[in-house]
Design a protein around this motif. Structure first.
Motif, PDB file in Angstrom:
ATOM      1  N   PRO A 119       0.730  -1.357   0.282  1.00  0.00           N
ATOM      2  CA  PRO A 119      -0.075  -0.145   0.085  1.00  0.00           C
ATOM      3  C   PRO A 119       0.476   1.373  -0.231  1.00  0.00           C
ATOM      4  CG  PRO A 119       0.297  -0.933   2.099  1.00  0.00           C
ATOM      5  CD  PRO A 119       0.969  -1.922   1.813  1.00  0.00           C
ATOM      6  N   TRP A 120       2.192   1.100   0.158  1.00  0.00           N
ATOM      7  CA  TRP A 120       3.118   2.311  -0.038  1.00  0.00           C
ATOM      8  C   TRP A 120       3.937   2.350  -0.936  1.00  0.00           C
ATOM      9  CZ3 TRP A 120       3.242  -1.638   4.042  1.00  0.00           C
ATOM     10  CH2 TRP A 120       2.962  -0.716   5.015  1.00  0.00           C
ATOM     11  N   ALA A 121       3.909   3.706  -1.215  1.00  0.00           N
ATOM     12  CA  ALA A 121       5.059   3.540  -2.786  1.00  0.00           C
ATOM     13  C   ALA A 121       5.982   4.086  -3.213  1.00  0.00           C
ATOM     14  CB  ALA A 121       3.493   5.147  -3.207  1.00  0.00           C
ATOM     15  N   GLU A 125       7.047   6.654   2.789  1.00  0.00           N
ATOM     16  CA  GLU A 125       5.811   6.681   3.671  1.00  0.00           C
ATOM     17  C   GLU A 125       5.588   5.455   4.062  1.00  0.00           C
ATOM     18  OE1 GLU A 125       2.651   6.318   0.242  1.00  0.00           O
ATOM     19  OE2 GLU A 125       2.939   8.239  -0.919  1.00  0.00           O
ATOM     20  N   PHE A 126       6.079   4.477   3.841  1.00  0.00           N
ATOM     21  CA  PHE A 126       6.247   3.186   5.202  1.00  0.00           C
ATOM     22  C   PHE A 126       6.755   3.291   6.115  1.00  0.00           C
ATOM     23  CE2 PHE A 126       8.419  -0.249   6.612  1.00  0.00           C
ATOM     24  CZ  PHE A 126       7.892  -0.962   7.348  1.00  0.00           C
ATOM     25  N   ARG A 127       7.994   4.141   6.388  1.00  0.00           N
ATOM     26  CA  ARG A 127       8.674   4.599   7.818  1.00  0.00           C
ATOM     27  C   ARG A 127       7.352   5.595   8.193  1.00  0.00           C
ATOM     28  NH1 ARG A 127      12.551   7.240   5.318  1.00  0.00           N
ATOM     29  NH2 ARG A 127      13.819   4.957   5.283  1.00  0.00           N
ATOM     30  N   LYS A 128       6.575   6.454   7.779  1.00  0.00           N
ATOM     31  CA  LYS A 128       5.582   7.387   8.360  1.00  0.00           C
ATOM     32  C   LYS A 128       4.574   6.826   8.560  1.00  0.00           C
ATOM     33  CE  LYS A 128       3.475  11.486   7.243  1.00  0.00           C
ATOM     34  NZ  LYS A 128       2.626  12.301   6.590  1.00  0.00           N
ATOM     35  N   PHE A 130       4.727   4.069   9.748  1.00  0.00           N
ATOM     36  CA  PHE A 130       4.826   2.460  10.659  1.00  0.00           C
ATOM     37  C   PHE A 130       5.312   3.287  11.896  1.00  0.00           C
ATOM     38  CE2 PHE A 130       8.435   0.851  13.531  1.00  0.00           C
ATOM     39  CZ  PHE A 130       7.357  -0.600  13.003  1.00  0.00           C
ATOM     40  N   ILE A 131       5.764   5.585  11.965  1.00  0.00           N
ATOM     41  CA  ILE A 131       6.254   5.682  13.173  1.00  0.00           C
ATOM     42  C   ILE A 131       4.097   5.720  13.950  1.00  0.00           C
ATOM     43  CG2 ILE A 131       7.143   7.726  14.417  1.00  0.00           C
ATOM     44  CD1 ILE A 131       9.061   7.065  12.253  1.00  0.00           C
ATOM     45  N   SER A 132       3.797   6.327  12.640  1.00  0.00           N
ATOM     46  CA  SER A 132       2.398   7.106  13.855  1.00  0.00           C
ATOM     47  C   SER A 132       1.538   5.785  13.891  1.00  0.00           C
ATOM     48  CB  SER A 132       1.533   7.897  12.610  1.00  0.00           C
ATOM     49  OG  SER A 132       1.503   7.013  11.259  1.00  0.00           O
ATOM     50  N   MET A 133       1.628   4.651  13.222  1.00  0.00           N
ATOM     51  CA  MET A 133       0.596   3.619  13.406  1.00  0.00           C
ATOM     52  C   MET A 133       0.645   2.482  15.051  1.00  0.00           C
ATOM     53  SD  MET A 133       1.101  -0.369  12.579  1.00  0.00           S
ATOM     54  CE  MET A 133       2.895  -0.686  13.220  1.00  0.00           C
ATOM     55  N   LYS A 134      -0.632   2.851  15.283  1.00  0.00           N
ATOM     56  CA  LYS A 134      -1.793   2.688  16.636  1.00  0.00           C
ATOM     57  C   LYS A 134      -1.465   0.893  16.850  1.00  0.00           C
ATOM     58  CE  LYS A 134      -3.516   7.135  17.115  1.00  0.00           C
ATOM     59  NZ  LYS A 134      -5.258   7.793  16.936  1.00  0.00           N
ATOM     60  N   ILE A 135      -0.509   0.473  17.679  1.00  0.00           N
ATOM     61  CA  ILE A 135      -1.251  -0.707  18.210  1.00  0.00           C
ATOM     62  C   ILE A 135      -2.278  -1.103  18.828  1.00  0.00           C
ATOM     63  CG2 ILE A 135       0.121  -2.865  19.045  1.00  0.00           C
ATOM     64  CD1 ILE A 135       2.910  -1.222  18.803  1.00  0.00           C
ATOM     65  N   ALA A 136      -2.926  -1.996  18.557  1.00  0.00           N
ATOM     66  CA  ALA A 136      -4.337  -2.355  19.359  1.00  0.00           C
ATOM     67  C   ALA A 136      -3.314  -2.940  20.542  1.00  0.00           C
ATOM     68  CB  ALA A 136      -5.045  -3.895  18.630  1.00  0.00           C
ATOM     69  N   ASP A 137      -4.499  -3.101  21.562  1.00  0.00           N
ATOM     70  CA  ASP A 137      -4.520  -2.679  23.279  1.00  0.00           C
ATOM     71  C   ASP A 137      -4.507  -4.946  23.236  1.00  0.00           C
ATOM     72  OD1 ASP A 137      -3.897  -0.512  23.912  1.00  0.00           O
ATOM     73  OD2 ASP A 137      -6.438  -0.024  24.208  1.00  0.00           O
ATOM     74  N   ASP A 138      -3.247  -5.163  24.121  1.00  0.00           N
ATOM     75  CA  ASP A 138      -4.086  -6.243  24.580  1.00  0.00           C
ATOM     76  C   ASP A 138      -4.903  -7.192  25.032  1.00  0.00           C
ATOM     77  OD1 ASP A 138      -2.570  -5.320  26.484  1.00  0.00           O
ATOM     78  OD2 ASP A 138      -0.939  -7.222  26.966  1.00  0.00           O
ATOM     79  N   ASP A 139      -5.263  -8.473  26.322  1.00  0.00           N
ATOM     80  CA  ASP A 139      -6.391  -8.531  26.451  1.00  0.00           C
ATOM     81  C   ASP A 139      -5.737  -7.419  28.257  1.00  0.00           C
ATOM     82  OD1 ASP A 139      -7.113 -10.165  25.268  1.00  0.00           O
ATOM     83  OD2 ASP A 139      -6.824 -12.135  25.174  1.00  0.00           O
TER      84      ASP A 139
END
Length: 210
Positions: A119-121, A125-128, A130-139
């Protein structure tokens, strides 16, 4: 002069070939296209090209049937997605004005190379992302959020009371009321016997002794 002779010779050959093609008898080319592995399986919507007669294109119907006019010695190519192409040459000296045939197409499996879609050209764009990605909470994190004070207060304000909770409040209320109230023993029939006994014992204590 030689060029003129060559040009005339070329025109003569072309005219002869054209006349020869025009002299070929016309036949009605008819048939059905089916699977080569099983004659009971019809191959529908097959593309048919007359490569001899100006690449005229025809299409078989949904039952694999086709019928169109062609000349003797015309080369007909049958092609369809998922099948290997098949070439048929209409023979010469057809006794009738029609030529019928069953065309068998052999199934063909085409293995395409692996193609990965990203999805990244660009790498930036991939680095940006990845840095701003929000990881889902665990249990554990989800449980801690659900048991927080703000979450419990929010649920307390919005959720309705259930039956067991209302019965608990009613029992608590009755216990509080009864603990601060004075009950008249005369209103309880089970206390009458002890009350009469106490009165009788008091009378005997006040009686004079001889």
């Amino acid at each position: 002069m030689k060029k003129l002779i060559g040009l005339l010779f070329f025109l003569f050959i072309t005219a002869a070939a054209f006349a020869q093609q025009q002299e070929r008898p016309i036949v009605q080319f008819t048939g059905i296209v089916h699977n080569a592995d099983s004659t009971s399986v019809i191959v529908p919507y097959v593309s048919i090209v007359n490569t001899t007669n100006q690449s005229q294109v025809y299409v078989a119907n949904y039952k694999g049937y086709f019928s169109f006019p062609a000349h003797e010695r015309d080369t007909i190519r049958f092609s369809c997605v998922g099948y290997a192409s098949e070439t048929v040459v209409i023979p010469s000296n057809v006794t009738s004005k029609s030529y019928t045939i069953q065309v068998a197409l052999k199934p063909q499996i085409i293995n395409l190379p692996v193609f990965k879609v990203f999805p990244w050209a660009t790498t930036e764009e991939f680095r940006k992302d990845f840095i701003s990605m929000k990881i889902a909470d665990d249990d554990l994190a989800i449980a801690q959020k659900n048991l927080s004070r703000s979450s419990i207060l929010s649920l307390q304000r919005t959720l309705p009371r259930d039956g067991s909770e209302m019965n608990g409040f009613q029992d608590f209320h009755n216990n509080v009321v009864n603990s601060h109230s004075i009950t008249n023993p005369l209103l309880n029939p089970f206390n009458w016997g002890s009350l009469i006994k106490e009165i009788s014992d008091g009378d005997k204590a006040r009686a004079p002794s001889n």
